[in-house]
Write an enzyme that holds these catalytic residues in place. Structure first.
Site, PDB file in Angstrom:
ATOM      1  N   LYS A 180      -0.846 -35.473 -11.690  1.00 58.49           N
ATOM      2  CA  LYS A 180      -0.981 -35.449 -13.145  1.00 58.49           C
ATOM      3  C   LYS A 180      -1.945 -34.330 -13.601  1.00 58.49           C
ATOM      4  O   LYS A 180      -2.490 -33.615 -12.778  1.00 58.49           O
ATOM      5  CB  LYS A 180      -1.459 -36.814 -13.643  1.00 58.49           C
TER       6      LYS A 180
HETATM    7  C1  LIG Z   1       6.241 -41.499 -17.606  1.00 59.97           C
HETATM    8  C2  LIG Z   1       5.455 -42.178 -16.537  1.00 59.97           C
HETATM    9  N1  LIG Z   1       4.973 -43.419 -16.770  1.00 59.97           N
HETATM   10  C3  LIG Z   1       4.247 -44.077 -15.857  1.00 59.97           C
HETATM   11  C4  LIG Z   1       3.962 -43.527 -14.632  1.00 59.97           C
HETATM   12  C5  LIG Z   1       3.214 -44.336 -13.627  1.00 59.97           C
HETATM   13  O1  LIG Z   1       1.995 -43.774 -13.271  1.00 59.97           O
HETATM   14  P1  LIG Z   1       1.387 -44.078 -11.813  1.00 59.97           P
HETATM   15  O2  LIG Z   1       2.087 -43.163 -10.847  1.00 59.97           O
HETATM   16  O3  LIG Z   1      -0.065 -43.690 -11.959  1.00 59.97           O
HETATM   17  O4  LIG Z   1       1.572 -45.505 -11.522  1.00 59.97           O
HETATM   18  C6  LIG Z   1       4.433 -42.239 -14.335  1.00 59.97           C
HETATM   19  C7  LIG Z   1       4.157 -41.644 -13.037  1.00 59.97           C
HETATM   20  O5  LIG Z   1       4.610 -40.597 -12.680  1.00 59.97           O
HETATM   21  C8  LIG Z   1       5.201 -41.543 -15.311  1.00 59.97           C
HETATM   22  O6  LIG Z   1       5.700 -40.346 -15.077  1.00 59.97           O
END
Ligand SMILES: Cc1ncc(COP(=O)(O)O)c(C=O)c1O
Length: 370
Positions: A180
């Site tokens: 990210k």
């Molecule tokens: C649009 C979106 N929402 C939620 C998430 C979930 O985040 P995490 O990977 O930290 O659980 C991601 C992860 O890539 C994402 O791209």
């Protein structure tokens, strides 16, 4: 192979983690509080609740806002599956809607048409960090009395009309996973101005445990706690917060470099017949991914060609209504089904060299014979 994403981490992050090791307090503690305070100040928001992933941020927020069996939550189908799993795990129903093919953000007209008396929440995504039209979205939600839980996983550092995403709506959920805009290794956060819901989320983050009554009645022993609600073990650890503390200080330059790469790509690609670039206002955007659209069923062919040139690419995302597990929620989404076959994600990360950027551009140009 030039990767599509990569974190920019090094000795400064290691040094901060070393300090955590020295304290011996690896779980949630002072680094998490420091990290939350930094995020609070950066965004200009009243409450930040740090958690272990963006996925759990979404889950816990839906839960804290009372989303439950039979409730409908409207969300674009074209997104990562994390939010959808959160909705389903609470017994609620994901109602998939379209995205605007020019931005990949939620199509507000289509979304409005899907609001029913069972709709309890809308979960928009700021795709690639490009902010949704928050004024219009919050206006519709206010009128229909539904809560807006932003999936802001892509958008840390983005702004809407000069205000930081994460400080505007009811609640926003961020991800700090390895790729990210900045990372905690793994991590997430819920940001919100409402103190009552923030407290509910904090409790749910720690298995519904509170020491409040102990704090109130100082006579009780320090080991005393009460379980006051259903909850999860979703807190962030000091180790992850330590990484985030260092990374957040670097975010300004991360964003500038990513914007520069996006602008170089846009300049190069806007002239190529067969490619459509998105209508993103780059100054409002902390760009997480670079996506473009390829015409005429040539997306997969282009990805193979790029791989032969040593350039990795990806597809973000396969629409959720086409996933086997979500098929019972499938609905007509012609714009989404067209656009997802055209999208390709190109490399974008802070440590890309100018030569890396040039390699991507020249490989795409070569594919299109120009
Ligand atoms: C649009 C979106 N929402 C939620 C998430 C979930 O985040 P995490 O990977 O930290 O659980 C991601 C992860 O890539 C994402 O791209």
């Amino acid at each position: 192979m030039l990767q599509a994403h990569r974190p920019s981490i090094g000795n400064e992050e290691l040094e901060e983690v070393r300090k955590v090791f020295e304290t011996g307090w690896l779980g949630m503690g002072s680094q998490v509080i420091e990290f939350e305070n930094m995020v609070k100040e950066y965004l200009g928001v009243r409450n930040v609740v740090a958690v272990n992933t963006g996925s759990t941020a979404l889950h816990i927020t839906l839960d804290a806002y009372g989303i439950g069996p039979g409730d409908e939550v409207i969300t674009p189908s074209l997104t990562f599956c994390a939010g959808i799993q959160g909705i389903i795990s609470l017994g609620a129903i994901p109602v998939f809607c379209e995205v605007d093919p020019d931005t990949l953000n939620i199509d507000l007209d289509d979304m409005t048409g899907r609001i029913t008396s069972k709709t309890k929440a809308i979960m928009p995504v700021h795709y690639c960090g490009y902010p949704c039209d928050m004024d219009r979205l919050l206006g519709i939600a206010g009128e229909k009395k539904v809560v807006v839980i932003e999936d802001a996983a892509h958008a840390f550092g983005s702004t809407y009309k000069g205000r930081k995403i994460g400080s505007i709506g009811d609640a926003a959920c961020f991800s700090f996973d390895p790729i990210k805009n900045f990372t905690c290794g793994e991590g997430g956060a819920v940001t919100l101005n409402d103190d009552k819901f923030a407290e509910a989320i904090r409790r749910k983050r720690s298995l519904g445990i509170t020491r409040d009554s102990w704090q109130r009645q100082k006579k009780a022993q320090s080991w005393y706690y009460e379980v006051v609600t259903q909850g999860y073990r979703y807190h962030m650890s000091n180790i992850n917060a330590a990484i985030g503390i260092v990374q957040l200080k670097k975010l300004g330059r991360f964003i500038e470099r990513r914007r520069w790469i996006v602008e170089e790509y846009n300049k190069a690609f806007k002239r190529i017949e067969g490619i459509n670039i998105f209508k993103w206002e780059i100054r409002e955007m902390a760009p997480f991914m670079y996506i473009l659209r390829v015409d005429g069923d040539r997306r997969d062919e282009m990805m193979d060609f790029l791989a032969s040139k040593g350039v990795a690419s990806g597809v973000h995302y396969i629409p959720n209504h086409l996933q086997p597990f979500f098929s019972k929620y499938a609905t007509e989404l012609p714009a989404t089904e067209k656009v997802w076959k055209e999208i390709v994600t190109l490399p974008l990360f802070y440590d890309m060299t100018d030569n890396d950027v040039e390699l991507v551009i020249s490989s795409v140009r070569e594919f299109f014979g120009c």
